[in-house]
Design a protein around this motif. Structure first.
Motif, PDB file in Angstrom:
ATOM      1  N   MET A   1       0.855  -1.270   0.015  1.00  0.00           N
ATOM      2  CA  MET A   1      -0.103   0.030  -0.070  1.00  0.00           C
ATOM      3  C   MET A   1       0.892   1.461   0.193  1.00  0.00           C
ATOM      4  SD  MET A   1      -2.721   1.047   2.975  1.00  0.00           S
ATOM      5  CE  MET A   1      -2.712   2.436   3.579  1.00  0.00           C
ATOM      6  N   ARG A   2       0.425   2.119  -0.974  1.00  0.00           N
ATOM      7  CA  ARG A   2       1.348   3.363  -1.069  1.00  0.00           C
ATOM      8  C   ARG A   2       0.669   4.294   0.272  1.00  0.00           C
ATOM      9  NH1 ARG A   2       4.267   4.816  -5.200  1.00  0.00           N
ATOM     10  NH2 ARG A   2       3.760   6.852  -5.184  1.00  0.00           N
ATOM     11  N   PHE A   3       1.892   5.078   0.515  1.00  0.00           N
ATOM     12  CA  PHE A   3       1.290   6.072   1.627  1.00  0.00           C
ATOM     13  C   PHE A   3       1.829   7.385   1.202  1.00  0.00           C
ATOM     14  CE2 PHE A   3       2.272   8.514   5.650  1.00  0.00           C
ATOM     15  CZ  PHE A   3       0.941   8.320   6.312  1.00  0.00           C
ATOM     16  N   SER A   4       0.794   8.351   1.183  1.00  0.00           N
ATOM     17  CA  SER A   4       1.077   9.932   1.123  1.00  0.00           C
ATOM     18  C   SER A   4       1.881  10.249   2.072  1.00  0.00           C
ATOM     19  CB  SER A   4      -0.054  10.585   0.940  1.00  0.00           C
ATOM     20  OG  SER A   4       0.032  11.883   0.545  1.00  0.00           O
ATOM     21  N   TYR A   5       3.086  11.122   1.744  1.00  0.00           N
ATOM     22  CA  TYR A   5       3.690  11.933   2.956  1.00  0.00           C
ATOM     23  C   TYR A   5       2.912  13.268   3.433  1.00  0.00           C
ATOM     24  CZ  TYR A   5       7.417   8.554   1.913  1.00  0.00           C
ATOM     25  OH  TYR A   5       8.324   7.591   1.684  1.00  0.00           O
ATOM     26  N   LYS A   6       2.148  13.612   2.521  1.00  0.00           N
ATOM     27  CA  LYS A   6       1.533  15.022   2.802  1.00  0.00           C
ATOM     28  C   LYS A   6       0.973  14.875   4.049  1.00  0.00           C
ATOM     29  CE  LYS A   6      -1.914  18.431   1.025  1.00  0.00           C
ATOM     30  NZ  LYS A   6      -3.135  18.554   0.168  1.00  0.00           N
ATOM     31  N   PRO A   7       0.376  13.927   4.824  1.00  0.00           N
ATOM     32  CA  PRO A   7      -0.127  14.138   5.994  1.00  0.00           C
ATOM     33  C   PRO A   7       1.039  14.221   7.130  1.00  0.00           C
ATOM     34  CG  PRO A   7      -1.221  12.260   4.997  1.00  0.00           C
ATOM     35  CD  PRO A   7      -0.282  12.707   4.196  1.00  0.00           C
ATOM     36  N   ILE A   8       2.054  13.597   6.885  1.00  0.00           N
ATOM     37  CA  ILE A   8       2.976  13.788   7.745  1.00  0.00           C
ATOM     38  C   ILE A   8       3.893  14.965   7.967  1.00  0.00           C
ATOM     39  CG2 ILE A   8       5.516  12.866   8.504  1.00  0.00           C
ATOM     40  CD1 ILE A   8       4.705  10.106   7.621  1.00  0.00           C
ATOM     41  N   GLU A  10       2.363  17.925   6.862  1.00  0.00           N
ATOM     42  CA  GLU A  10       1.407  18.887   7.413  1.00  0.00           C
ATOM     43  C   GLU A  10       1.443  18.550   8.963  1.00  0.00           C
ATOM     44  OE1 GLU A  10      -2.332  18.193   5.422  1.00  0.00           O
ATOM     45  OE2 GLU A  10      -1.673  19.343   3.684  1.00  0.00           O
ATOM     46  N   ARG A  11       1.357  17.579   9.389  1.00  0.00           N
ATOM     47  CA  ARG A  11       1.051  17.209  10.809  1.00  0.00           C
ATOM     48  C   ARG A  11       2.462  17.572  11.538  1.00  0.00           C
ATOM     49  NH1 ARG A  11       0.680  17.097  15.498  1.00  0.00           N
ATOM     50  NH2 ARG A  11      -0.074  15.468  16.778  1.00  0.00           N
ATOM     51  N   PHE A  12       3.475  17.080  11.182  1.00  0.00           N
ATOM     52  CA  PHE A  12       4.649  17.276  12.118  1.00  0.00           C
ATOM     53  C   PHE A  12       5.774  18.192  11.333  1.00  0.00           C
ATOM     54  CE2 PHE A  12       3.063  12.741  12.894  1.00  0.00           C
ATOM     55  CZ  PHE A  12       2.881  12.976  13.958  1.00  0.00           C
ATOM     56  N   ASN A  13       5.520  19.012  10.284  1.00  0.00           N
ATOM     57  CA  ASN A  13       6.539  19.649   9.686  1.00  0.00           C
ATOM     58  C   ASN A  13       7.840  18.933   9.067  1.00  0.00           C
ATOM     59  OD1 ASN A  13       4.630  22.128   9.624  1.00  0.00           O
ATOM     60  ND2 ASN A  13       5.060  22.213  11.730  1.00  0.00           N
ATOM     61  N   ASN A  43       2.051   5.489  11.335  1.00  0.00           N
ATOM     62  CA  ASN A  43       1.026   4.843  12.210  1.00  0.00           C
ATOM     63  C   ASN A  43       0.525   6.062  12.841  1.00  0.00           C
ATOM     64  OD1 ASN A  43       1.642   2.197  11.202  1.00  0.00           O
ATOM     65  ND2 ASN A  43       3.130   1.925  12.928  1.00  0.00           N
ATOM     66  N   GLN A  44       1.083   6.925  13.288  1.00  0.00           N
ATOM     67  CA  GLN A  44       0.456   8.013  14.020  1.00  0.00           C
ATOM     68  C   GLN A  44      -0.355   8.691  13.311  1.00  0.00           C
ATOM     69  OE1 GLN A  44       1.394   8.299  17.317  1.00  0.00           O
ATOM     70  NE2 GLN A  44       0.226  10.419  17.723  1.00  0.00           N
ATOM     71  N   VAL A  45      -0.211   9.004  12.065  1.00  0.00           N
ATOM     72  CA  VAL A  45      -1.037   9.847  11.281  1.00  0.00           C
ATOM     73  C   VAL A  45      -2.501   8.882  10.969  1.00  0.00           C
ATOM     74  CG1 VAL A  45      -1.625  10.612   8.929  1.00  0.00           C
ATOM     75  CG2 VAL A  45       0.495  11.254  10.135  1.00  0.00           C
ATOM     76  N   LEU A  46      -2.149   7.784  10.778  1.00  0.00           N
ATOM     77  CA  LEU A  46      -3.442   6.889  10.488  1.00  0.00           C
ATOM     78  C   LEU A  46      -4.176   6.697  11.976  1.00  0.00           C
ATOM     79  CD1 LEU A  46      -1.742   3.953   8.328  1.00  0.00           C
ATOM     80  CD2 LEU A  46      -3.360   5.736   7.858  1.00  0.00           C
ATOM     81  N   LEU A  47      -3.779   6.411  12.882  1.00  0.00           N
ATOM     82  CA  LEU A  47      -4.155   6.553  14.249  1.00  0.00           C
ATOM     83  C   LEU A  47      -5.056   7.785  14.677  1.00  0.00           C
ATOM     84  CD1 LEU A  47      -1.833   4.270  16.431  1.00  0.00           C
ATOM     85  CD2 LEU A  47      -4.260   3.810  15.943  1.00  0.00           C
ATOM     86  N   GLU A  48      -4.328   8.796  14.360  1.00  0.00           N
ATOM     87  CA  GLU A  48      -5.039   9.979  14.509  1.00  0.00           C
ATOM     88  C   GLU A  48      -6.134  10.307  13.751  1.00  0.00           C
ATOM     89  OE1 GLU A  48      -2.226  13.288  14.763  1.00  0.00           O
ATOM     90  OE2 GLU A  48      -1.256  12.375  16.313  1.00  0.00           O
ATOM     91  N   ALA A  49      -6.157   9.882  12.321  1.00  0.00           N
ATOM     92  CA  ALA A  49      -7.299  10.173  11.853  1.00  0.00           C
ATOM     93  C   ALA A  49      -8.433   9.135  11.918  1.00  0.00           C
ATOM     94  CB  ALA A  49      -6.931   9.633  10.269  1.00  0.00           C
ATOM     95  N   GLU A  50      -8.185   8.005  12.378  1.00  0.00           N
ATOM     96  CA  GLU A  50      -9.336   7.049  13.017  1.00  0.00           C
ATOM     97  C   GLU A  50      -9.972   7.588  14.154  1.00  0.00           C
ATOM     98  OE1 GLU A  50     -10.413   4.202  11.832  1.00  0.00           O
ATOM     99  OE2 GLU A  50      -9.384   4.438   9.947  1.00  0.00           O
TER     100      GLU A  50
END
Length: 197
Positions: A1-8, A10-13, A43-50
């Motif tokens: 599965m591909r993961f976009s870096y955009k959330p990381i 944006e979230r962690f600069n 994992n942090q970004v995925l968990l936070e979204a959920e």
């Protein structure tokens, strides 16, 4: 599965080129700290979204976010606090003594809006509803909510630089007016639209 870096990003600069550099090591150095850190952040970004999805089902109101965020801002707190420590701070904040002129401003009146029944004429903040909400949350839900509120407060602190002066005492009417605007229902709705009812 591909993961976009955009959330990381944006979230962690963390700059995207840095993340790409870390990703290059996944196959060659799976035990490298950068690879482990990248997995952790994903994992942090995925968990936070959920968890944000879970929070949206709980029924959080603007008034609760208003008290939560104004407490963190006026008490000068930005770092995560254990739940019991935050509840203690919140209760102390709710019973803040109000004998200075700053407490006559509309911003203060929005916070401390429940009159005590002891005949003193003092008012407290409505922390009971926020306590009820906090008691419903799992630890991670509380962590995500605290982080969201803390980010909101930090954004306000960047816009309205008041130095190290915490609380209301010593703030000018103009500063209080600016705070009233930043902590308005509209501002809270636009920042927390994903979780508010």
């Amino acid at each position: 599965m591909r993961f976009s870096y955009k959330p990381i990003v944006e979230r962690f600069n963390i700059p995207r080129p840095t993340l790409i550099e870390w990703k290059k090591r996944i196959k060659t150095e799976p035990r490298n700290w950068r690879v482990k850190h990248l997995r952790y952040l994903q994992n942090q970004v995925l968990l936070e979204a959920e968890t944000i999805n879970e929070l949206s089902l709980i029924g959080i109101k603007e008034e609760e976010i208003f008290i939560f965020s104004s407490c963190l801002y006026l008490e000068g707190k930005r770092k995560f606090m254990p739940l019991n420590e935050f509840k203690k701070l919140l209760k102390e904040f709710a019973y803040t003594k109000q004998n200075s002129v700053e407490f006559r401003h509309n911003f203060a009146k929005e916070i401390w809006n429940i009159e005590l029944d002891d005949g003193s004429g003092r008012q407290i903040a409505d922390y009971y509803k926020l306590f009820d909400l906090l008691d419903k949350l799992t630890l991670f839900q509380y962590f995500v909510l605290f982080t969201m509120v803390s980010d909101f407060v930090e954004d306000i602190a960047q816009k309205i630089d008041m130095g190290e002066r915490f609380g209301l005492i010593g703030k000018t009417w103009q500063e209080l007016h600016s705070l009233s605007k930043e902590f308005s229902q509209q501002s809270i709705k636009s920042k927390f639209f994903k979780i508010l009812i």
